[in-house]
Design an enzyme around this catalytic site. Sequence first.
Site, mmCIF file in Angstrom:
data_model
loop_
_atom_site.group_PDB
_atom_site.id
_atom_site.type_symbol
_atom_site.label_atom_id
_atom_site.label_comp_id
_atom_site.label_asym_id
_atom_site.label_seq_id
_atom_site.Cartn_x
_atom_site.Cartn_y
_atom_site.Cartn_z
ATOM 1 N N ARG A 155 -28.615 -4.152 15.016
ATOM 2 C CA ARG A 155 -27.691 -5.370 15.028
ATOM 3 C C ARG A 155 -26.376 -5.115 14.112
ATOM 4 O O ARG A 155 -26.172 -3.816 13.541
ATOM 5 C CB ARG A 155 -27.701 -6.773 14.694
ATOM 6 C CG ARG A 155 -28.743 -7.514 15.964
ATOM 7 C CD ARG A 155 -28.697 -7.765 17.235
ATOM 8 N NE ARG A 155 -29.093 -8.741 17.568
ATOM 9 C CZ ARG A 155 -30.255 -8.215 18.428
ATOM 10 N NH1 ARG A 155 -30.912 -6.656 18.989
ATOM 11 N NH2 ARG A 155 -31.454 -9.060 19.313
ATOM 12 N N ILE A 201 -6.485 -3.576 0.189
ATOM 13 C CA ILE A 201 -7.609 -4.319 0.229
ATOM 14 C C ILE A 201 -8.262 -2.709 0.082
ATOM 15 O O ILE A 201 -9.445 -2.367 -0.506
ATOM 16 C CB ILE A 201 -8.512 -5.006 1.432
ATOM 17 C CG1 ILE A 201 -8.057 -4.353 2.560
ATOM 18 C CG2 ILE A 201 -8.085 -6.555 0.404
ATOM 19 C CD1 ILE A 201 -9.365 -5.043 4.073
ATOM 20 N N ASP A 202 -7.867 -1.793 0.147
ATOM 21 C CA ASP A 202 -8.081 -0.121 0.356
ATOM 22 C C ASP A 202 -8.531 -0.089 -0.780
ATOM 23 O O ASP A 202 -9.259 1.377 -0.906
ATOM 24 C CB ASP A 202 -7.686 0.319 1.453
ATOM 25 C CG ASP A 202 -7.608 -0.180 2.897
ATOM 26 O OD1 ASP A 202 -8.188 -0.804 3.203
ATOM 27 O OD2 ASP A 202 -6.078 0.395 3.605
ATOM 28 N N GLY A 222 0.880 -1.236 0.011
ATOM 29 C CA GLY A 222 0.112 -0.237 0.354
ATOM 30 C C GLY A 222 0.856 1.170 0.189
ATOM 31 O O GLY A 222 1.628 1.129 -0.562
ATOM 32 N N ASP A 223 -0.046 2.459 0.332
ATOM 33 C CA ASP A 223 1.159 3.917 0.302
ATOM 34 C C ASP A 223 2.403 3.873 1.641
ATOM 35 O O ASP A 223 3.093 4.085 0.770
ATOM 36 C CB ASP A 223 -0.142 4.689 0.194
ATOM 37 C CG ASP A 223 -0.350 4.980 1.539
ATOM 38 O OD1 ASP A 223 -0.561 3.967 2.125
ATOM 39 O OD2 ASP A 223 -1.226 6.367 1.542
ATOM 40 N N GLY A 224 1.709 3.047 2.276
ATOM 41 C CA GLY A 224 3.064 3.408 3.494
ATOM 42 C C GLY A 224 4.628 2.280 2.926
ATOM 43 O O GLY A 224 5.736 3.180 2.467
ATOM 44 N N ARG A 257 -9.346 1.791 5.945
ATOM 45 C CA ARG A 257 -8.699 3.160 6.344
ATOM 46 C C ARG A 257 -9.380 4.480 6.570
ATOM 47 O O ARG A 257 -10.326 5.076 6.242
ATOM 48 C CB ARG A 257 -7.441 2.865 6.406
ATOM 49 C CG ARG A 257 -6.265 3.079 7.397
ATOM 50 C CD ARG A 257 -4.893 3.578 6.437
ATOM 51 N NE ARG A 257 -4.104 2.074 6.510
ATOM 52 C CZ ARG A 257 -3.912 1.793 7.759
ATOM 53 N NH1 ARG A 257 -3.537 1.993 8.603
ATOM 54 N NH2 ARG A 257 -3.583 0.089 7.672
ATOM 55 N N HIS A 301 -11.291 -8.954 9.991
ATOM 56 C CA HIS A 301 -10.257 -9.134 8.574
ATOM 57 C C HIS A 301 -10.581 -10.487 7.972
ATOM 58 O O HIS A 301 -9.830 -11.175 6.822
ATOM 59 C CB HIS A 301 -9.157 -10.050 10.217
ATOM 60 C CG HIS A 301 -8.285 -8.238 10.378
ATOM 61 N ND1 HIS A 301 -8.358 -8.121 11.786
ATOM 62 C CD2 HIS A 301 -6.309 -8.169 10.009
ATOM 63 C CE1 HIS A 301 -7.525 -6.634 12.214
ATOM 64 N NE2 HIS A 301 -6.762 -7.078 10.704
HETATM 65 O O1 F6P Z 1 -4.628 -0.995 5.060
HETATM 66 C C1 F6P Z 1 -5.386 -2.521 4.715
HETATM 67 C C2 F6P Z 1 -5.469 -2.653 5.998
HETATM 68 O O2 F6P Z 1 -7.164 -3.852 6.355
HETATM 69 C C3 F6P Z 1 -7.093 -1.721 6.960
HETATM 70 O O3 F6P Z 1 -8.093 -1.294 5.541
HETATM 71 C C4 F6P Z 1 -7.187 -1.875 7.794
HETATM 72 O O4 F6P Z 1 -7.793 -0.369 8.841
HETATM 73 C C5 F6P Z 1 -5.833 -1.731 8.111
HETATM 74 O O5 F6P Z 1 -5.362 -2.866 7.336
HETATM 75 C C6 F6P Z 1 -5.539 -2.774 9.333
HETATM 76 O O6 F6P Z 1 -4.387 -3.198 9.801
HETATM 77 P P1 F6P Z 1 -3.638 -4.385 10.560
HETATM 78 O O7 F6P Z 1 -4.117 -6.084 10.265
HETATM 79 O O8 F6P Z 1 -2.942 -3.796 11.479
HETATM 80 O O9 F6P Z 1 -4.524 -4.508 12.181
#
Ligand code: F6P
Length: 365
Positions: free
Chosen positions: A277, A150-151, A104-106, A195, A283
């Site tokens: 609900r 996935i974002d 991803g971007d990071g 995110r 994940h």
């Molecule tokens: O960047 C992918 C992602 O699944 C985001 O949608 C989510 O905010 C983050 O990673 C969750 O990170 P981790 O798996 O470190 O809890």
Amino acid sequence: VRTVAVMTSGGDAPGMNAGVRAVVRRALDCGLEVYGIHNGYEGLVSGGDAIRPLGWNDVGGILPRGGTFLGTARSERFRTVEGRRKAVENLCRRGVQALVVIGGDGSLMGARVLAEEWVTHCAELRRQASEDVCARMPDRLHVVGLPGSIDNDLYGTDMSIGADTALNHIVHAIDDLTSTAASHQRTFIVETMGRHCGYLALMGALGGGASWVLVPEEELDLRWHQKMSRAIERARAIGRPHQMVVVAEGARHPDGLPIRTEELKKILAERLGIDVRVTVLGHVQRGGPPSAFDRILATRLGVAAVDLLLSASEEPLCHMLGLQKNRVTATPLSEVVEKSRAVGSHIDQGNYREAQKLRGESFAR
Ligand code: F6P
């Protein structure tokens, strides 16, 4: 380019394996030597056994597997100059001239910093390293990033590897929840990942037929909960007693504070007196085998990465490959990193307007 290394980094995404497989097999086909870096930048800093040669059979059978067989990590050590110097040394020892990073971007930002610092670190290493290492030290490092997240929050590609699989999980989950919601005439709040990006929530709402969606890109006014409640009330009044509300994990109140699912539950239950609900998908959205789309996307980009490296000139490459209008395109990493961070840039405006038009009572009809 004769020696390439490939790694996956950041959160895993379904299809990363397909990307690694494509890089490895295309590179071997073209007579290159290939290394796999295990556990992302952490492995790159550690070196040793974390950086191993990859052969044709090492990537056999991984195409349909979720996650990343190379492993991934979010590395603190790589954030330091010392850590990155170590990473450069580990690549130089093996004569690696090009690095393919799927993330991803990071992760792509990390690759860019490494490429930028390469010459400085090499100059320093030359003063200490053995003759053997110096002889293998490339003058430049070519970097190619592949969007793996996935974002779907990266500029320079219509889709990132993993987003389609995650979206399918979301739509299937909404379908599954709909039958229990209908049986009990309940409303469900479904929280998606993403995110700071609302892509998964918005498309999940469209694909799953939700009545309301909350995304980070929309600046809400102070009356947003009234509007949401009214939409759910109207949708119930026209004959569907079960409703779905999708909320992106990054959705915010007008004052910037996160919108919590329990808070949405309370608003709807108290205002409308309905049974609500909450389901946080979590994940599960990142797991399981990649969809056909993600396998093919990752394979196309992986092959194109090697082809781009083979055409590289003296000028160091520092690009991300993406798919735009069904064509593979290369965008400078600097542009990708800068524009991906611009607020609201992630969601295709056409789709967003479409969702706006469809929501409320029109969704529920
Ligand atoms: O960047 C992918 C992602 O699944 C985001 O949608 C989510 O905010 C983050 O990673 C969750 O990170 P981790 O798996 O470190 O809890």
